[in-house]
Design a protein around this motif. Structure first.
Motif, short mmCIF file in Angstrom:
data_model
loop_
_atom_site.label_atom_id
_atom_site.label_comp_id
_atom_site.label_asym_id
_atom_site.label_seq_id
_atom_site.Cartn_x
_atom_site.Cartn_y
_atom_site.Cartn_z
N TYR A 1 44.73 17.12 48.42
CA TYR A 1 45.64 16.11 49.74
C TYR A 1 46.87 15.95 49.52
CZ TYR A 1 46.27 12.49 53.08
OH TYR A 1 46.42 11.60 54.18
N ASP A 2 47.98 16.04 50.52
CA ASP A 2 49.07 16.00 50.69
C ASP A 2 49.31 14.66 51.41
OD1 ASP A 2 51.72 16.14 51.05
OD2 ASP A 2 51.86 18.25 51.55
N PHE A 3 49.96 13.82 50.67
CA PHE A 3 50.32 12.42 51.04
C PHE A 3 51.37 12.32 52.30
CE2 PHE A 3 47.92 11.81 47.45
CZ PHE A 3 47.14 10.80 47.64
N GLY A 4 52.06 13.59 52.31
CA GLY A 4 53.26 13.66 53.31
C GLY A 4 54.55 13.05 52.91
N ASN A 5 54.67 12.34 51.71
CA ASN A 5 55.70 11.79 51.26
C ASN A 5 56.44 12.57 49.87
OD1 ASN A 5 54.05 11.42 49.33
ND2 ASN A 5 54.41 8.97 49.33
N GLY A 6 55.87 13.90 49.90
CA GLY A 6 56.53 14.73 48.76
C GLY A 6 55.25 14.85 47.46
N LEU A 7 54.45 13.96 47.80
CA LEU A 7 53.17 13.69 46.64
C LEU A 7 52.03 14.50 47.02
CD1 LEU A 7 52.29 12.71 43.97
CD2 LEU A 7 51.40 10.56 45.31
N ARG A 8 51.59 15.48 46.10
CA ARG A 8 50.40 16.22 46.50
C ARG A 8 49.20 15.84 45.26
NH1 ARG A 8 50.95 21.49 46.24
NH2 ARG A 8 53.24 21.39 45.58
N ALA A 9 48.28 15.85 45.38
CA ALA A 9 46.98 15.63 44.59
C ALA A 9 45.90 16.42 44.61
CB ALA A 9 46.48 14.04 44.64
N LYS A 10 45.71 17.11 43.52
CA LYS A 10 44.19 17.94 43.50
C LYS A 10 43.24 17.59 42.38
CE LYS A 10 45.16 22.17 41.68
NZ LYS A 10 45.56 23.56 41.54
N PHE A 11 42.16 17.98 42.74
CA PHE A 11 41.10 17.81 41.68
C PHE A 11 40.13 18.92 41.78
CE2 PHE A 11 36.76 16.61 40.53
CZ PHE A 11 36.84 16.20 39.51
N GLY A 12 39.88 19.43 40.62
CA GLY A 12 39.18 20.45 40.51
C GLY A 12 38.02 20.64 39.52
N VAL A 13 37.06 21.86 39.51
CA VAL A 13 36.11 21.99 38.30
C VAL A 13 36.07 23.38 38.21
CG1 VAL A 13 33.69 21.17 37.76
CG2 VAL A 13 34.75 19.80 39.14
N ASN A 14 36.11 23.88 37.21
CA ASN A 14 36.03 25.26 36.66
C ASN A 14 34.61 25.19 36.09
OD1 ASN A 14 38.57 25.97 37.58
ND2 ASN A 14 39.53 25.82 35.64
N ASN A 15 33.95 26.50 36.23
CA ASN A 15 32.52 26.69 35.95
C ASN A 15 31.71 25.53 36.24
OD1 ASN A 15 30.57 27.88 34.38
ND2 ASN A 15 31.65 27.66 32.49
N ILE A 16 31.41 25.27 37.60
CA ILE A 16 30.69 24.36 37.84
C ILE A 16 29.35 24.23 37.27
CG2 ILE A 16 29.78 23.20 40.07
CD1 ILE A 16 31.76 24.46 41.68
N GLY A 17 28.63 25.34 37.11
CA GLY A 17 27.37 25.38 36.48
C GLY A 17 27.35 25.35 35.22
N ASP A 18 28.56 25.32 34.29
CA ASP A 18 28.44 25.00 32.99
C ASP A 18 27.81 26.34 32.36
OD1 ASP A 18 29.26 23.87 30.55
OD2 ASP A 18 27.41 22.69 30.62
N LYS A 19 28.06 27.26 32.84
CA LYS A 19 27.85 28.71 32.32
C LYS A 19 28.30 29.06 31.26
CE LYS A 19 25.34 32.48 33.12
NZ LYS A 19 23.76 32.54 33.36
N GLN A 20 27.40 29.15 29.94
CA GLN A 20 27.87 29.67 28.70
C GLN A 20 27.88 31.05 28.57
OE1 GLN A 20 28.94 27.42 25.93
NE2 GLN A 20 29.24 26.27 27.95
N PRO A 21 28.67 31.63 27.57
CA PRO A 21 28.89 33.01 27.44
C PRO A 21 27.48 33.75 27.02
CG PRO A 21 30.37 32.01 26.31
CD PRO A 21 29.57 31.04 26.65
N PRO A 22 27.16 34.87 27.60
CA PRO A 22 25.80 35.39 26.90
C PRO A 22 25.94 35.61 25.73
CG PRO A 22 27.10 37.07 28.09
CD PRO A 22 27.82 35.74 28.26
#
Length: 907
Positions: free
Chosen positions: A856-877
């Motif tokens: 989200y861009d707050f319009g006053n120069g501030l941007r925020a981001k939230f993310g999740v990598n590997n949503i499924g919690d996949k482990q290596p084979p």
């Protein structure tokens, strides 16, 4: 002409002339004159990766661009992590785990051809090789390039030796930094795995200001990432290949203990928390007396980076000067088990018949004497690296007349590293302590060891005084240095009916230096035992250097324009002459055709020669001892040809076996032939859609490689060949395997790349969709055997130790933006493979990592981001060939689900 003095004079004179012209310009930037109309047209031309020719249109080379937005949306904190997600990139050093060999470095392995066969440039200029392992590196460490200065990354997936010089066999990675910057940007990042570990923080600060026509840019970056321990992931808690024979309390084998009623050939041990000074607390060792030496290791290691970068841009009349300076520090470490079993009578160890060190009343010595113990009281072994990168560069660019442009650049850079081995053992001190400090019969001068000697009793937990006496810390110093200068000229030379013939030509000089100074104690000859001075692997120091002079020329010749079925047809030619101080001279050429049928459709094809010069490490590396995970095919006795004479009573007790590696000064360059053909379709009828499809074929001859310890063992056992590099003791136990670089192999690979993108707007917002796929149709490795025959192995669909060759890799990504909101979804796909372990094939399934983020861009120069990598919690084979760690650390990600948030403020 192969005349180094002539080439040196030519390069030096040209660069001196250019710098003199630049420095003789008026000193005040405000006196700069306005460019002419012709010069304005020159300014509008750009130079893209894959060509040195300045032009208004793209060169048509197969280049993938990872821009600033792409770098941010992945939530990664290093360039290597981002680039490894490209489907054309194979197993790379990015995990810094204890089972890997990255030692904190980050690399890119383009086309699976190895880190040192892809050329890494920064703004089209060479970058210094890495350092910080047990020695220095022969490839660029991407962790020495701070992310705060990176604007985009261009990945050329084509051979480019004729354009850029050696190492560009698989392609070129050109990292583009901000050329100038006005404003201030601050970023803060925090992330953590769902298991509560791998805490990661990052702070980037970028500031740029104009001072009249000048520009000053300063960037500061800091990153800190915490480790993941092997016991904290189910996959890595226990090695699939079994535990190691031995215990913390120790298994003692000594035939003179046969008088004990419980003694058996497997030795004796005691249960934990019992008094070892009482022989009644001991018992016969059994097969269940094992030790998990891979507990409390790193699956992913810690990494800390700090960087400061400054850049000054000052325009003069017709000339612009750019000065840049960088300091980068990287700290990393890897954690291992406490020191493993080393005590054997065959290595000169004995335990004196002295009550201070031995409760059994007999001397422990001779070839049958052995102790299988781990020194838990000394603590886990930790190898740490502290690497300082410094680089200074100065460049000029300007015009020659109305239509020609030129640029010159010179730089000096170094990587200075300290490698510290913590909680190792001083084996001479240990051997003397086991003798109860009795120096009788020792020929060498051990007065320094005897001065503060503490008797060492292994039959009970070690006391603090014992630990202090035998503990050793090693300190190695190594350094890579690079001096680089080049000058380029670009412009038209003639006018044809179809347009101008454009050329680029230039000269280049480069000097590479490497020094490795191992700890003197580690490399010293043992004095009390006959094995080693310490538990750290000894090696000889390395010191080497080479320099080279180069000249190149490149031309684009228009053949047709605005003709039927040919909006444009052009021929591209390039050649580069290189003169090396190590092996002599070589000339490499490139020929390409670009055919724009119309505004919608373009075809392209290139054929190129390439080469890679032997690195300082490959040429001059001192002999060093290390360990490699192997399965001995002769264990337990065998009727195989190369196992004759190996006792059937011999059973391998540890997967890690000693190996000696080192340089080969007789190496010659690798050579390659690259061919690709492809098309780009951007139909006007489907606005925002583009599709590229490229076929590539690369053959590398005289490949510099090692056979590999496991391959040497298998080759000897199965055929009886090359057994001379394997040393065994009298009962067949492995003592050493010699594995050095040779020019005996060749590698051939081919495949197809597809890149499709579609950008469109509707009332739901703006969408950007990208599908990136790489299909591997061939990856042949041909090894020359001792009898001159060739063993050819096609690795497509095969997994091996620390590398995998799936047929298909792909990435799919969707970006969405509406007003101040944005979101991203991506899926990274790694195809299935098959591994062979102890003669049996095992299937490794397809892996897909799903990731998403929202901002989200707050319009006053501030941007925020939230993310999740590997949503499924996949482990290596799970993998059996990746001994002890149970997965391929260079291909898969063991972090699991990872949450992160980032705040960016522009002011």
């Amino acid at each position: 002409m192969n005349n180094p003095i002539f080439m040196k004079t030519l390069v030096a004179s040209s660069i001196t002339l250019a710098l003199s012209a630049a420095l003789s310009a008026p000193a005040q930037a405000q006196e700069q004159t306005e460019p002419t109309a012709e010069q304005t047209q020159v300014q509008e031309k750009i130079t893209v990766t894959g060509s040195r020719i300045a032009r208004r249109e793209e060169s048509g080379a197969p280049v993938q661009v990872v821009d600033q937005e792409d770098l941010e949306i992945r939530g990664a904190l290093s360039l290597g992590e981002v680039l490894q997600e490209l489907p054309s990139v194979g197993a790379s050093l990015n995990g810094n785990g204890s089972a890997g060999t990255s030692h904190g470095s980050s690399t890119i392995n383009l086309r699976n051809l190895g880190e040192n066969r892809a050329l890494v440039l920064v703004n089209g200029n060479r970058w210094v090789n890495g350092a910080g392992t047990r020695g220095f590196r022969d490839f660029v460490d991407l962790n020495t390039i701070p992310s705060a200065i990176v604007k985009s990354v261009e990945v050329l997936q084509d051979g480019a030796t004729a354009i850029y010089g050696a190492d560009a066999i698989a392609g070129v990675v050109n990292i583009q930094t901000y050329k100038d910057y006005v404003g201030t940007q601050a970023k803060a990042y925090y992330g953590q795995a769902s298991e509560g570990d791998r805490e990661s923080v990052n702070f980037d600060f970028l500031h740029g200001s104009d001072f009249g026509a000048n520009n000053l840019m300063i960037a500061i970056s800091y990153t800190d990432q915490q480790p993941i321990y092997s016991q904290d992931r189910a996959l890595t808690r226990v090695p699939m290949n079994g535990l190691t024979t031995g215990t913390t309390e120790g298994i003692f084998l000594e035939s003179d203990l046969a008088y004990l009623p419980y003694y058996e050939n497997g030795g004796i041990t005691r249960d934990p928390n019992t008094d070892g000074s009482n022989p009644d607390n001991w018992r016969a060792a059994t097969s269940s007396d094992e030790y998990n030496r891979w507990d409390n290791n790193y699956v992913v290691g810690p990494l800390e980076r700090s960087a400061v970068y400054a850049q000054w841009v000052q325009p003069f009349q017709d000339v612009t000067m750019r000065i840049e300076a960088l300091y980068n520090n990287r700290k990393s470490d890897q954690q291992f088990s406490p020191a493993p079993p080393v005590i054997r009578g065959s290595r000169g160890f004995m335990i004196a018949n002295d009550a201070r060190v031995n409760p059994f009343g007999v001397e422990f010595s001779g070839s049958d004497f052995r102790v299988l113990n781990f020194f838990d009281e000394v603590g886990p072994r930790v190898n740490s690296q502290d690497v300082d990168t410094m680089r200074f560069g100065i460049g000029f660019d300007g015009y020659l007349g109305a239509t020609w442009s030129w640029d010159a650049f010179a730089s000096y850079a170094s990587n200075e590293a300290t490698f510290v081995s913590n909680n190792q053992l001083d084996l001479d001190r240990l051997a003397l302590g086991l003798r109860a400090c009795d120096t009788t019969g020792i020929a060498a001068d051990v007065s320094d060891l005897a001065a503060n000697c503490t008797p060492v009793n292994l039959f009970n937990p070690l006391t603090a005084d014992m630990v202090d006496y035998i503990r050793f810390q090693g300190r190695d110093q190594n350094e890579s240095k690079q001096t680089h200068a080049r000058i380029n000229f670009s412009g038209p030379v003639a006018e044809l009916d179809a347009g101008e013939i454009l050329v680029a030509t230039g000269l280049e000089y480069r000097k590479e230096q490497g020094v490795d100074n191992p700890d003197a104690r580690i490399s010293a000859d043992p004095r009390v035992n006959s094995y080693r001075a310490t538990t750290s692997s000894p090696r000889e120091g390395t010191r080497g250097e080479y320099d080279l002079y180069e000249a190149y020329a490149e031309a684009t010749i228009p053949l047709l324009t605005n003709a039927a079925l040919a909006k444009d047809l052009e021929l591209n030619l390039a050649a580069r002459f290189s003169d090396y101080s190590t092996f002599g001279s070589t000339t490499n050429t490139k020929v390409g055709v670009l055919w724009r049928v119309n505004d919608d459709l373009m075809f392209r094809s290139n054929w190129a020669e390439g080469f890679r010069a032997p690195s300082i490490l490959e040429l001059f590396e001192g002999q060093r001892a290390t360990f490699a995970p192997v399965i001995d095919p002769c264990s337990g006795g065998s009727n195989l040809p190369g196992c004759q004479g190996v006792a059937s009573s011999y059973v391998q007790t540890d997967s890690l076996q000693p190996v000696t590696v080192g340089g080969n000064p007789d190496l010659q360059p690798e050579t390659s032939d690259n061919f690709n053909i492809g098309m780009v379709w951007s139909p006007a009828a489907i606005e925002g859609f583009s599709l590229s499809l490229d076929y590539y074929d690369i053959e590398v001859s005289d490949t510099i490689s090692t056979f590999g310890a496991q391959n040497l063992l298998d080759l000897c056992a199965n055929t009886g060949r090359n057994c001379g590099v394997i040393t065994r003791n009298s009962n067949g136990e492995l003592v050493n395997i010699v594995d050095g670089p040779v020019n005996l192999n060749r590698t051939a690979t081919s495949g197809v790349d597809l890149l499709a993108s579609y950008r469109f707007d509707n009332h739901y917002g703006r969408f950007d969709m990208t599908l990136n796929m790489s299909y591997l149709s061939e990856f042949e490795q041909a090894s020359t055997l001792a009898d001159g025959s060739e063993n050819v192995e096609d690795l497509v669909g095969i997994a091996r130790s620390r590398e995998a060759f799936p047929e298909l890799r792909s990435n799919f990504q969707v970006q969405w933006q509406r007003d101040d909101w944005s979101a991203t979804y991506s899926a990274r796909h790694i195809g299935d493979t098959t591994e062979t372990y102890k003669g049996e094939d095992y299937h490794i399934g397809t892996v897909v990592y799903h990731s998403a983020s929202a901002g989200y861009d707050f319009g006053n120069g501030l941007r925020a981001k939230f993310g999740v990598n590997n949503i499924g919690d996949k482990q290596p084979p799970a993998s059996r060939t990746n001994l002890n760690i149970n997965f391929d650390i260079n291909t898969y990600n063991a972090i699991g689900r990872f949450y992160y948030t980032q705040l960016t403020y522009n002011f």
